[in-house]
Scaffold this active site. Structure first.
Site, PDB file in Angstrom:
ATOM      1  N   LYS A 167       2.409   2.570   2.281  1.00 44.55           N
ATOM      2  CA  LYS A 167       2.088   3.389   3.464  1.00 44.55           C
ATOM      3  C   LYS A 167       3.134   3.150   4.536  1.00 44.55           C
ATOM      4  O   LYS A 167       3.460   1.996   4.855  1.00 44.55           O
ATOM      5  CB  LYS A 167       0.716   2.990   4.047  1.00 44.55           C
ATOM      6  CG  LYS A 167      -0.493   3.456   3.252  1.00 44.55           C
ATOM      7  CD  LYS A 167      -1.781   3.150   4.034  1.00 44.55           C
ATOM      8  CE  LYS A 167      -3.012   3.679   3.320  1.00 44.55           C
ATOM      9  NZ  LYS A 167      -4.257   3.445   4.121  1.00 44.55           N
ATOM     10  N   LYS A 181       0.819  -1.227   0.000  1.00 44.44           N
ATOM     11  CA  LYS A 181       0.000   0.000   0.000  1.00 44.44           C
ATOM     12  C   LYS A 181       0.843   1.262   0.000  1.00 44.44           C
ATOM     13  O   LYS A 181       0.321   2.364   0.092  1.00 44.44           O
ATOM     14  CB  LYS A 181      -0.944   0.002   1.211  1.00 44.44           C
ATOM     15  CG  LYS A 181      -1.941  -1.141   1.183  1.00 44.44           C
ATOM     16  CD  LYS A 181      -2.505  -1.252   2.583  1.00 44.44           C
ATOM     17  CE  LYS A 181      -3.824  -1.162   2.852  1.00 44.44           C
ATOM     18  NZ  LYS A 181      -4.329  -1.277   4.181  1.00 44.44           N
TER      19      LYS A 181
END
Ligand code: C2G
Length: 133
Positions: A47, A45
């Site tokens: 992230k 992701k």
């Protein structure tokens, strides 16, 4: 016992997450949250979380409408999770609308409206620029 399952990173927990989790719990009697691990967030992701998986897990477990937190380690685990935990309802924010319709032969699939004007990214940006604009 009607079991609900949702997935997410839930970093810097905010009102959008709380609205989602409360409404998810209201879809049944028990809410399981599959929490994205730090490794999954980074690899899949893109992230980098402020709070570690361990801290994000404790924070979610402290919410009265979260009954169980399990790790989300890959994109492929959802069918297994639904079967293993005898899930009746899969739910997630409608920014994912359509992405998980393949679960419809295993359980109900409900996409809940996202809360507007709040995101972890915006929170980080506001902090970086010295407060809400
Ligand atoms: N959410 C929301 N409103 C916001 C922000 C987030 O309703 N303003 C919801 C998202 O739609 C999601 C949940 O809160 O259902 C968690 O959001 P994230 O932590 O951003 O999770 P995400 O990156 O969408 O991960 O396999 C699925 C993924 O793990 C979902």
């Amino acid at each position: 016992m009607r079991t609900v399952l949702t997935y997410g990173t839930f970093d810097l927990l905010h009102i959008g997450h709380i609205n989602l989790l409360r409404r998810a719990r209201d879809l049944g009697d028990r809410l399981i949250v599959a929490l994205s691990t730090d490794e999954f967030n980074l690899a899949e992701k893109n992230k980098v979380c402020v709070n570690t998986y361990a801290d994000r897990k404790v924070i979610l477990e402290s919410l009265r409408f979260v009954d169980l937190v399990i790790p989300e380690e890959n994109w492929e685990q959802k069918v297994t999770d639904v079967v293993t935990h005898e899930v009746d309802v899969f739910t997630i924010g409608d920014d994912w609308k359509g992405h998980f319709d393949f679960l419809k032969d295993k359980c109900e699939v409900v996409y809940l409206p996202r809360t507007a004007n709040i995101s972890t990214t915006e929170i980080k940006q506001n902090i970086a620029t010295g407060g809400r604009g």
